[in-house]
Structure formats: structure tokens, C-alpha cells
Design an enzyme around this catalytic site. Structure first.
Site, PDB file in Angstrom:
ATOM      1  N   ASP A 148      -1.171  32.361 -62.674  1.00  0.00           N
ATOM      2  CA  ASP A 148      -2.681  31.836 -61.214  1.00  0.00           C
ATOM      3  C   ASP A 148      -3.651  33.050 -61.088  1.00  0.00           C
ATOM      4  O   ASP A 148      -3.309  34.278 -61.753  1.00  0.00           O
ATOM      5  CB  ASP A 148      -1.849  31.385 -59.941  1.00  0.00           C
ATOM      6  CG  ASP A 148      -2.598  31.257 -59.113  1.00  0.00           C
ATOM      7  OD1 ASP A 148      -3.977  31.140 -59.346  1.00  0.00           O
ATOM      8  OD2 ASP A 148      -2.310  31.129 -57.834  1.00  0.00           O
ATOM      9  N   HIS A 221      -6.350  20.681 -63.074  1.00  0.00           N
ATOM     10  CA  HIS A 221      -6.555  21.395 -62.211  1.00  0.00           C
ATOM     11  C   HIS A 221      -7.780  22.138 -62.267  1.00  0.00           C
ATOM     12  O   HIS A 221      -9.132  22.558 -61.867  1.00  0.00           O
ATOM     13  CB  HIS A 221      -6.093  22.049 -61.299  1.00  0.00           C
ATOM     14  CG  HIS A 221      -6.071  23.832 -60.531  1.00  0.00           C
ATOM     15  ND1 HIS A 221      -6.471  23.097 -59.544  1.00  0.00           N
ATOM     16  CD2 HIS A 221      -6.173  25.090 -60.504  1.00  0.00           C
ATOM     17  CE1 HIS A 221      -6.779  24.318 -58.284  1.00  0.00           C
ATOM     18  NE2 HIS A 221      -6.580  25.385 -59.454  1.00  0.00           N
TER      19      HIS A 221
END
Length: 314
Positions: A148, A221
Site C-alpha cells: 500500500d 486502482h
């Protein structure tokens, strides 16, 4: 002075996120002044006590709270109540919140003690809407298995993209803080093959290498959160997301938290994700991750906190 709060710190091993809402007919101003002093004290104390612990406490203030507390006017240029972003299938919800605390530390005890001290001060005047205990998962991965924050700016770019500059001189050193609590549907996510998961994210799961543009799906994404300005220059935010969960309840998620010099940058990313670019081409990750909250805050520079701390001591 315009020295920022610790908004550009890198993610730590442990985090507590807290969202509080003021109660009606309580002395919120006195509590806020005590909190301004406490935030400075906590940062200074743990820097001395645990010099290599990278401990920090960051406080953000919501639009309604800014008005209720009588903080300076005009307000920061882009501080508003966040409004829901509704796509054809998914919605970025708007939820309440007057104050947000972002507590970081290598040691869980540091975060716990900061949260306890804050709660003792604010409880008479506010109720806690969210308390999320985040943790570092392996090599900085989210619960869904991908690293992330890979696109986070690094070095001097963090300050440029996270902190308000001369474009709003009265609030130079401040930052727009936006948060969302996401829950992941791990069963459905786990039913995807690794290859299909990589298409959702736009990156290799193991190596974290981004797909080439001619291979990466347009609804991945990474494709939809990469945005530019009218001159083609990259627009970025500083993310400090953390995983959280309660396995016994089947609850696992990601607390999305971003710091930005302009909220319009974060909002554009959210519009790309939830509405789609073009509309309808929404972020595929939303088929497996649901945003349960969405709140905007402004993180004042330390000189404003010092100003109210001084009033509290007078």
C-alpha cells in the site's frame, strides 16, 4: 513560524485513529485549548523519551468544529463538509466528525498512552465515533495482499504535495486530511486468481511492479488514482493507510488517510474511483472494498495550536 504538524512522517508500525464529535451544550472551547496544549506535549514528550520511535500525534479539525470553536476566518480555502460522491454502483459516503487524531508509534504502548491522554481531556465535551487500531502488515501490505502507498511522494515532494504553501498564506503549513474506513470482502477477493487480483490493482502482487500502460486495465486502482493537472503535471497526496481487523467477527479493512496541500486533488481521485473516468469506468477495487465513512479535516500548523494553547494557559 508556520511549522507543520507531523503530516509528512512515514507510516509506523502501530497507529490509532480517533474521530470525535462535540456534544451539545458543553464547554468545547476549553477542551479544545487543552487538546492543543496536549498535542504539543505528547509530541515533545515521546520524542525525548523514545528518540528513535518516530512517535507522533496529529490533530485535524472539521468544518463544523472550526465554526463552533470560533477559529480564524476566512477558513482554509478548501475546508468544507465532505459531500458524498455517488457513482452508478458505489458511493463514497460522507460521515460526521469534528476532531481527528492520528497517533503513530513503533511501540503499541505509545499509541495507547496518547489515546488515553486525549480521551481523558475530550470525553466531557465529545463522543468518540471511531477508534481504529491499525498495524503494519508484513512489508507494508494491505490485508488484500498488495503493498500500500507505492505511489506516495518521497523526500522533498512529500512536503510539496502534503502541506499548504503560499497559495493560502494564512494557513501555510497546514494540511487537508481526508479519511475513509474501508471493509474488505475477503471471501470474494480470495475467489479471484492472483492474475485477476493484479488486474484489479494494476500491479504485481509479489514484486509490486506496476503494469505497463498497454497492459494495465483502465478500471484498475492504480490507473484511476494517477491524476494530472491541466499542464500534465502529476498531482499526488501523502497516504498513511493502515490495515485493521477483528478476525473473530470477520471484519478486516483498511483505514485510508491522506494529507494534501489541496483537497481538490483527493476529491478528484475519489471521483475517478467512485464515478469513473470516463463515468461508469469505476475502480474495480470497490467491488471488494466498501467505504463506511468519509470525513474531511484541516490540520492547522503548530503556530495556531500554540496560539490556542497560550489562551488555555492564560
Amino acid at each position: 513560524m508556520n511549522q507543520s504538524q507531523n503530516v509528512t512522517d512515514y507510516p509506523n508500525n502501530n497507529t490509532i485513529f480517533m474521530v470525535w464529535k462535540f456534544k451539545d451544550q458543553t464547554d468545547i472551547k476549553s477542551s479544545f485549548e487543552k487538546l492543543c496544549s496536549l498535542v504539543n506535549n505528547l509530541n515533545n514528550s515521546f520524542t525525548i523519551r523514545i528518540p528513535n520511535g518516530r512517535s507522533s500525534c496529529v490533530m485535524g479539525v472539521g468544518y463544523d468544529a472550526w465554526i463552533k470553536l470560533g477559529l480564524p476566518k476566512p477558513l482554509p480555502k478548501e475546508l468544507v463538509n465532505f459531500e458524498s460522491i455517488r457513482g452508478a454502483k458505489h458511493t463514497a459516503k460522507a460521515t460526521e466528525g469534528d476532531l481527528h487524531f492520528h497517533l503513530r508509534g513503533q511501540n503499541t504502548a505509545v499509541c495507547f498512552d496518547m489515546a488515553l491522554a486525549i480521551s481523558n481531556v475530550i470525553k466531557p465535551a465529545a463522543e468518540c465515533l471511531e477508534e481504529i487500531h491499525g498495524f503494519r502488515y508484513w512489508d507494508g501490505r494491505s490485508i488484500i495482499g498488495f503493498v500500500d502507498g507505492t505511489e506516495n511522494p518521497i523526500g522533498e515532494e512529500r512536503q510539496f504535495f502534503a502541506v499548504v504553501g503560499e497559495e493560502d498564506a494564512a494557513y501555510k503549513g497546514g494540511s487537508y486530511l481526508f479519511v475513509q474506513k474501508y471493509f474488505h470482502n475477503m471471501k470474494n477477493w480470495g475467489n479471484l486468481s492472483t492474475e485477476d487480483q493484479e488486474k484489479v490493482i494494476g500491479r504485481s502482487k509479489m514484486s509490486d511492479i506496476e503494469m505497463e500502460d498497454d497492459v494495465k486495465p483502465a478500471n484498475s486502482h492504480s490507473a484511476l488514482t494517477a491524476i494530472t493537472d491541466e499542464n500534465g503535471e502529476d498531482l499526488k497526496i501523502v497516504r498513511d493507510n493502515m490495515p485493521f481487523g477483528n478476525p473473530a467477527k470477520g471484519e478486516v479493512g483498511t483505514y485510508f488517510i491522506s494529507y494534501a496541500s489541496k483537497f481538490s486533488t483527493t476529491r478528484k481521485m475519489l471521483e475517478n474511483m467512485f464515478i469513473g473516468n470516463p463515468p461508469g469506468n469505476y475502480d474495480r477495487i470497490l467491488d471488494f472494498s466498501t467505504a463506511e465513512t468519509g470525513t474531511l479535516f484541516f490540520v492547522p500548523a503548530l503556530d495556531l495550536l500554540d496560539q490556542y494553547s497560550a489562551e488555555s494557559d492564560s
